[in-house]
Design an enzyme around this catalytic site. Sequence first.
Site, PDB file in Angstrom:
ATOM      1  N   GLU A  95      44.561 -16.214  45.765  1.00 48.22           N
ATOM      2  CA  GLU A  95      43.581 -15.256  46.297  1.00 48.22           C
ATOM      3  C   GLU A  95      43.553 -15.309  47.820  1.00 48.22           C
ATOM      4  OE1 GLU A  95      39.738 -15.667  44.361  1.00 48.22           O
ATOM      5  OE2 GLU A  95      40.664 -16.133  42.430  1.00 48.22           O
ATOM      6  N   ASP A  98      43.236 -15.041  51.578  1.00 42.88           N
ATOM      7  CA  ASP A  98      42.777 -14.224  52.704  1.00 42.88           C
ATOM      8  C   ASP A  98      42.312 -15.180  53.799  1.00 42.88           C
ATOM      9  OD1 ASP A  98      40.224 -14.927  51.614  1.00 42.88           O
ATOM     10  OD2 ASP A  98      39.901 -12.925  50.788  1.00 42.88           O
TER      11      ASP A  98
END
Length: 466
Positions: free
Chosen positions: A269, A271
Site C-alpha cells: 500500500e 505512499d
Amino acid sequence: MSAPAGRARRVLAATAVAVAGTLAVGMAVAAPSSADAAPTLGQLAAAKGRYFGSATDNPTLDNAPYTAVLGGEFNQITVGNTQKWMYTEPSRGQFDYTQADRIVAFARAHDQVVRGHTLVWHNQLPGWIDTVPAGELLGVMRNHVANVAGHYRGEVVHWDVVNEAFEEDGTRRQSVFQQKIGDGYIAEAFKAARAADPNAKLYYNDYNIEGIGAKSDAVYDLVKSFKQQGIPIDGVGMQAHLILGQVPGTVQRNIQRFADLGVDVALTELDIRMNTPRDAAKDAQQAQDYRTVVNACLAVTRCVGITIWDFSDGYSWIPSVFPGEGAALIYDENFAKKPSYWAVYEALGGTTTTTTTTTTTTGDNGTGCTATYRVVGQWHGGYQAEVTVRNTGTAATTGWRVGWTLAQGQTVSSLWNGVLTTSGQQATVRNATYNGRIAVNGTAAFGFVGASAGTNPAPVITCATT
Ligand code: 9MR
C-alpha cells in the site's frame, strides 16, 4: 533493441486515448515499432520478475483519464475497498460481489494480476458482526473466508487474509475476532483461505512493519510459528504508508529476514505523504524516498512486487485522514507524472535521457514557471518525450504554454495532455482544457511521440503561465 509486441501496443493505446481528448495533428504517428518507446512501470517491473501495481476503488472506474493510466501503466491491481467484509457480506450469509467483480474484470481486461484485500480485518465490518454470539463467530469467519476466497478462486494471485492484527507494541489488537475467538483466529483464517483457493498466495498484511521494531518482530514471530506448525502462509504484506524523509533505515534488512523465514514479501500500500502544498524540494525528497523503497524491494529476491495505494494525488486516502498532508503518490491530481514517478521508473531499470530545464518568469500573470524536457524513449527514427511545467510563482495558473524549436528532422506526431501548434520549426504546446490550473509549486505535464533524425538533441525550452 526490440520491444515486445505488448509494449508497443500499450504505448500506442495510451497515446490514442490521450490524443482523443486533445488535438490530433495531421501527421503520421511515429510508431515505436522495432523500438524502445518508454516502457510502463508494469513492464519494467515484469522485466525484473516483479509487479508494480496500484490500488483502485469503484467510483474512479468511470473516469476515463484515470482508467487510461490505471489500465495502461500497471501490471497489478488491488481492490482498495470493495472486497472488504461490509461490501461482500452486508447481511449475514448474503454475499454481494457486484462492485469487486467490476474491478477484477477491469484487471483481467488489462492483463493485470489482482491482489485480494482483505478477508479478515477489524475495520469496515458490517454492523451485524457485533451481534454474533462468541460461540458462532469462528464459524461465521470461516464461512466468510470460504465464500469470498471461493468466489475469487483462480482470479486472485494473493489474498491479504488477515489485516492489521497487531498493535504498535506487538500485542494483539483487541478486534472482535481476537476477543471472541482468541489468538487462534489468524491461523483459522489462513486454513480456511487455503481450502477455498489452494493456488492463491496467502498474506498477512500490516502497516508500520516496514522497518525492524516491536510490531514487525511480532509479525516475524507469528510467521515463524506458522511455518513451524505447518499453518499455511506464503507472504507478508508491508503496507508502507510512509512519511516524507522517514523511510526506515532497516527496510531492506527487514524484508530479507522475512524472506529468510521462507515467505514472500510484498509492499502492498505504498505512499509517501508530505505536508502540503508540494514544492520542488519536497518533490525531490519524495523521489529519493520512493527510490529507496523500490531499491530495497529489488535487493531481495523474494520481494515480489510493489503496490501504491492508488496512483494519483487526487484519489488518495491521505488528506481526509491526515489534514494538511497529502501529495503522497506518483501522479498529481491531473495525472501528470511527478518526480517520484521518474524515480520509480529509473529504480525499476527505465532510463531517461537528456533533461533540460529552463526557467521563465515572463508569465502573463507575473507568475513564473519552469519546464523540464525529458526524452523517455528513443528508437530508430523516433522518440517519446515528456515535458513537466512547474508553477514557481505565487498564484495558481489558469493556463500555461511551452515552446521550443524543433531540430532538423524532428517532428511531433502525436501529443497528449496538451494542445500543439507548430509553425515551421517552432512548436508551441498549450494546456489542455483540464490541466491549465497549476497550484503554486505544483506541476502539469504532457507527453508526445515524434520523429527524429540523427542525434535527436534536447531543445532549449521556454514556458509561460497565464
Ligand atoms: O483506502 C481505503 C479508504 O478508502 C477507506 O476509507 C479506509 C477505511 O479504513 O481504508 C482505506 O484502505 C486502508 C486499507 O484497507 C488497509 N490499510 C490502510 C488503508 C488506508 O487507510
